[in-house]
Design a protein around this motif. Structure first.
Motif, PDB file in Angstrom:
ATOM      1  N   VAL A  87      -2.632   4.316  -5.396  1.00 23.63           N
ATOM      2  CA  VAL A  87      -2.025   5.544  -4.876  1.00 23.63           C
ATOM      3  C   VAL A  87      -1.588   5.288  -3.434  1.00 23.63           C
ATOM      4  N   SER A  88      -0.416   5.780  -3.088  1.00 25.51           N
ATOM      5  CA  SER A  88       0.121   5.611  -1.734  1.00 25.51           C
ATOM      6  C   SER A  88      -0.947   5.779  -0.652  1.00 25.51           C
ATOM      7  N   LYS A  89      -1.092   4.755   0.179  1.00 20.32           N
ATOM      8  CA  LYS A  89      -2.074   4.842   1.265  1.00 20.32           C
ATOM      9  C   LYS A  89      -1.573   5.774   2.363  1.00 20.32           C
ATOM     10  N   ASP A  90      -0.260   5.823   2.544  1.00 17.52           N
ATOM     11  CA  ASP A  90       0.309   6.729   3.548  1.00 17.52           C
ATOM     12  C   ASP A  90      -0.053   8.168   3.193  1.00 17.52           C
ATOM     13  N   SER A  91       0.093   8.488   1.916  1.00 23.13           N
ATOM     14  CA  SER A  91      -0.237   9.840   1.470  1.00 23.13           C
ATOM     15  C   SER A  91      -1.725  10.120   1.608  1.00 23.13           C
TER      16      SER A  91
ATOM     17  N   GLY B 150       0.804  -1.221   0.000  1.00 25.88           N
ATOM     18  CA  GLY B 150       0.000   0.000   0.000  1.00 25.88           C
ATOM     19  C   GLY B 150       0.835   1.268   0.000  1.00 25.88           C
TER      20      GLY B 150
ATOM     21  N   ASP C  70       5.854  11.024   1.900  1.00 28.37           N
ATOM     22  CA  ASP C  70       5.359  10.294   3.073  1.00 28.37           C
ATOM     23  C   ASP C  70       5.701   8.819   2.931  1.00 28.37           C
TER      24      ASP C  70
END
Lengths: 387, 387
Positions: B248-252, A220, A251
């Motif tokens: 898409v980046s989950k952190d972002s 992810g 991030d």
């Protein structure tokens, strides 16, 4: 060759989910690496990350680096880990960060294809090849490059050969099959880590792709990286990522750096760990080894399938002589008249990815070995019941 | 038309950096939104985010949503903010998340272009258009779409018109200039927020693009979103992002959700703020308004340049009647014989982006208004010294 539509990812309501009952759909179509969750829960706070709201607003990470959107912390931890594991030459190589190795694969195609050639560059890979390569190469109908199928059948002088080693789907160790001096190679080494395969030497190819997804399970987070020998190729890859997404989430890079640091610290700095002795590659190797043993027993009991065999090889990282434990099982249906392996599994509510996606016959199917315990255990249980 | 090479981003050692001395290079070429840093430092912990190491390993965020890689927290906060501000119809629209709006722009081109057309779809935008549109459209030499320049000069029936409003570079409020029933539009509304322009109505177009970069300054987070009316178009956009970066980046997304929540809480839930009364749009509006006033004074004093004028309009969000304070200043060199505005600035160690990049004459130059105070103040100081 299979149709393009067939090669697409099929996301369903069971993707990424836990099976809710004994007879639930078991989705092992994707290589969703959730088996690592239990390791990271053990690690605890040492690998958590806090990002203050005012940090990394800028597009720029480090303008002194040719890859201006690369967070230096990540580059440092990636090189440190390669040096610890010994799986790739990382010092004195250009490191390009990407939104997963999928983006880096496209960046490499862009970098290796002349911008003004009359004909698109041929992109090939030996069968069985990773199911996404054809579609990712062709979805934009680029005049720069086009998918040209099985490398073993390719005739011509100019090409890009993608070498995935250990190979997705079948776990085999591979070398380029084409040898023209005009040819280029991209080495996808996503699975060249000690939990999956013995580390025999530090890989040192022109373009090597890695991804956090298969290293630590953080799919992810969408972070991959490339190690590149030629600075001009590396710069063109950076240009692609600039045009495609204006860099890579900071991030995610910061988080990935924290994760990689925690992995290396497990070996080099047990004093900074919350719980000492947590070694990720040992966790992964132990779990996958048990799963492969269970799978081989179930497959044998079924009498329906066969699996590839892997030679025992000395691993320079662990110091042990071991077999590969690939992230995917590549099952072949041996029963006469049973031509579609994925279809057979589907009838038993097990979702796999059929051979056609990988450029081969549909009596093969790929099954993820990296899902959560409860999903894998239910899969084995159901496999045992098949006759 | 300018050459493609000219339209590329030029990252230099001064990009994203603070000027180190009074006569340092001042880089206002990019729209690096670092002016928001001071706001977020004020907000403090309420908008920080901690991500446990075991979270969001999976590729999948929510398989019940057509956009399976969209974190529900983000979708919720994006819709909440649109409803608070009143700048776009967000309920009953399909929300697609992207790695910045750059990726979503490409996803929209992919979605709006027939996959099997004999000729690529023409992509147009009225001059002056955002400098990246041509290069982003053409870098892969796709057979699906190609850049066709100024919308006002386009002759034909089938096209994709990109409408950027407020417009980058000149801050003008725009509508589509082409009106064919076969034509499609993409509305880039990155700057349609109250710090930049009065909010006059809730926009309700077929495809509307937004980005966290220009909303809150978090460009490094690489998160944008699209609001889409037609589910089939939205699904094709999701397919593009799946093939391009597998989501898409989950952190972002988690971080962006936290940021958007903090913005809305500033208006709706002052009780949960660390420091009550921190309203981001007021911060942005106040700062940009002061900067525009200083800029207009310096420009007037110089006698060399002119700036666009903006009508005072009632803003439904603030309730005030105000002028626009765009994220970029679009300067025109009026001095006879001075044909290259960016070149003139460059001689005075001010990096801007020349008119050629935007499809117009080089007596125009674009200057970022959203950099840090020290950079902006030094720019004004140097501008005052130009004669």
């Amino acid at each position: 060759m299979t149709s393009t539509a067939q090669q697409e990812i099929s996301v369903s309501s069971s993707s990424g989910s836990r099976p809710v009952s004994k007879d639930a759909i078991i989705n092992l179509d994707h290589g969703d690496p959730t088996m690592f969750e239990s390791f990271w829960k053990e690690v605890g706070e040492a690998a958590d990350i806090t990002i203050p709201s005012w940090r990394t607003l800028s597009y720029f990470s480090d303008v002194s680096n040719f890859c201006w959107f690369l967070q230096p912390e990540f580059a440092h931890e990636a090189r440190r880990l390669h040096n610890l594991v010994g799986n790739a030459v990382a010092d004195d190589r250009f490191l390009v960060i990407g939104t997963g190795s999928t983006q880096l694969f496209q960046a490499a195609l862009f970098a290796l294809s002349p911008s003004d050639a009359p004909e698109p560059m041929s992109v090939v890979s030996a069968v069985p090849y990773y199911s996404s390569f054809p579609r990712i190469t062709d979805y934009l109908r680029s005049a720069l490059y086009r998918w040209s199928g099985d490398a073993s059948k390719f005739e011509g002088d100019a090409y890009i050969e993608v070498v995935c080693s250990p190979n997705n789907p079948d776990g085999s160790i591979r070398e380029a099959v084409l040898k023209s001096s005009n040819g280029k190679t991209i080495h996808d080494l996503a699975y060249y880590w000690p939990q999956y395969t013995p580390i025999t030497a530090a890989a040192d190819h022109d373009i090597m792709l890695f991804t956090v997804s298969k290293l630590s399970g953080h799919a992810g987070t969408r972070v991959g990286w490339a190690l590149v020998k030629d600075v001009e190729v590396a710069k063109k890859m950076v240009k692609f990522i600039e045009l495609n997404t204006i860099g890579v989430s900071k991030d995610s890079q910061l988080r990935a750096a924290t994760i990689l640091k925690a992995i290396s610290d497990g070996y080099e700095r047990p004093d900074v760990q919350t719980k000492p002795g947590l070694k990720m590659f040992e966790f992964g190797r132990r779990l996958l080894s048990m799963r492969w043993q269970k799978l081989r027993e179930a497959v044998k009991a079924s009498g329906i399938f066969t699996l590839p065999d892997f030679e025992s090889v000395h691993c320079k990282f662990t110091g042990e002589t071991t077999e590969a434990c690939p992230a995917f099982a590549w099952l072949k249906c041996e029963r006469e008249g049973m031509k579609d392996c994925a279809d057979f599994f589907k009838k038993h509510k097990i979702l796999t990815r059929g051979g056609g996606h990988f450029g081969v016959e549909s009596n093969y199917a790929r099954v993820s070995m990296v899902d959560r315990d409860e999903t894998f255990d239910l899969f084995i249980e159901r496999l045992m019941s098949l006759r």
